[in-house]
Design a protein around this motif. Structure first.
Motif, PDB file in Angstrom:
ATOM      1  N   THR A  61       0.839  -1.200   0.000  1.00 44.75           N
ATOM      2  CA  THR A  61       0.000   0.000   0.000  1.00 44.75           C
ATOM      3  C   THR A  61       0.875   1.251   0.000  1.00 44.75           C
TER       4      THR A  61
ATOM      5  N   GLN B 267      -3.560   3.807  -1.942  1.00 44.44           N
ATOM      6  CA  GLN B 267      -3.880   2.777  -2.925  1.00 44.44           C
ATOM      7  C   GLN B 267      -2.983   1.558  -2.746  1.00 44.44           C
ATOM      8  N   THR B 268      -3.574   0.378  -2.931  1.00 46.08           N
ATOM      9  CA  THR B 268      -2.831  -0.878  -2.823  1.00 46.08           C
ATOM     10  C   THR B 268      -2.630  -1.481  -4.210  1.00 46.08           C
TER      11      THR B 268
ATOM     12  N   ASN C 157      -6.479  -0.163  -6.218  1.00 40.03           N
ATOM     13  CA  ASN C 157      -7.873  -0.289  -5.763  1.00 40.03           C
ATOM     14  C   ASN C 157      -8.835   0.431  -6.698  1.00 40.03           C
TER      15      ASN C 157
END
Length: 276
Positions: A22, A50-51, A67
């Motif tokens: 992440t 965001q991952t 994501n």
């Protein structure tokens, strides 16, 4: 410029290194690399939290699937990614750094600063440039002999020039076009529309075989290419014509020649690939 085998190798190694990490912050040292959005601060803010769910590839582009977004990255001539710790020394060519929650950093270095990054809402990336006008993937069901025949039926371009055009089939560059044409026995200056059905069949087969073998070898390290773990590719040891000017052909011992086709340096065997 990295071609499909090199980009695919980078994709596979990066996936092992950064999947499920992440992003906490992004440092952009060369704003001109960020093409979408045109506001670098917005680019940074959208990426925070965001991952990385997956890493895909489209032609010569890497697709970081997050994501809510997809980051489309082109390495251009000498771009490279690597995973580091914050204490690792940065090179002067490191221009973008993605920091993760676990303390590691994905760094993008680019000596020439030609690499590009586009950030799109997930699902919108294929409808916009730079992906919108790309042709079919060479390992897809859509890549057929008939596709090649129909695409080049009326063109007056040399077959090498036609194959380098990413609007028909993607991922092919100078190295693998030269190699595929050699194995298919086709001179690179042949007019694409002059090829017979049998020649198109052979070319189709050799494009797929050449790319497959190159991927298995980790790509070709002609200049500065390394994968996401800093390892060089080994396919250059299997090259038959590219970069082998005046060296004997592996099939017939004739000296490999070099010419220019469509502005690109082009290698071929004058015996195995007779002129039109």
């Amino acid at each position: 410029m990295p071609e499909l085998p090199e980009v695919e190798t980078v994709r596979r190694t990066l996936l092992q290194l950064v999947k499920n990490k992440t992003i906490t912050d992004v440092d952009v040292g060369w704003p001109k690399m960020i093409k979408e959005p045109d506001d670098v601060e917005r680019f940074i803010q959208l990426l925070k939290g965001q991952t990385i769910e997956d890493i895909g590839r489209r032609g010569k582009f890497l697709l970081f699937v997050l994501n809510n977004y997809v980051l489309v990255s082109h390495l251009r001539m000498e771009g490279r990614y690597g995973l580091y710790q914050p204490t690792d020394e940065k090179t002067k060519h490191t221009h973008v750094v993605f920091s993760f929650t676990d303390g590691s950093e994905l760094r993008y270095a680019d000596v020439r600063k030609f690499g590009t990054m586009h950030l799109f809402a997930k699902g919108a990336e294929h409808a916009a440039m730079p992906l919108a006008q790309l042709g079919v993937e060479p390992f897809s069901e859509q890549f057929t002999v008939e596709l090649l025949e129909q695409a080049y039926a009326k063109t007056t371009r040399a077959i090498k020039t036609a194959l380098l055009d990413q609007k028909t089939v993607v991922g092919l560059g100078n190295i693998y076009v030269d190699e595929a044409l050699f194995h298919a026995g086709i001179h690179p200056e042949r007019t694409a529309s002059s090829l017979s059905k049998e020649e198109y069949h052979n070319l189709h087969k050799e494009i797929k075989r050449t790319l497959k073998e190159a991927i298995e070898a980790g790509g070709s390290s002609i200049k500065s290419y390394v994968n996401g773990q800093g390892e060089i590719g080994m396919f250059q040891q299997q090259l038959h014509v590219y970069g082998r000017k005046q060296q004997p052909c592996h099939h017939c011992d004739t000296a490999i020649e070099k010419t220019v086709v469509g502005g690109r340096g082009t290698h071929y065997c004058p015996n195995c690939q007779p002129r039109p």
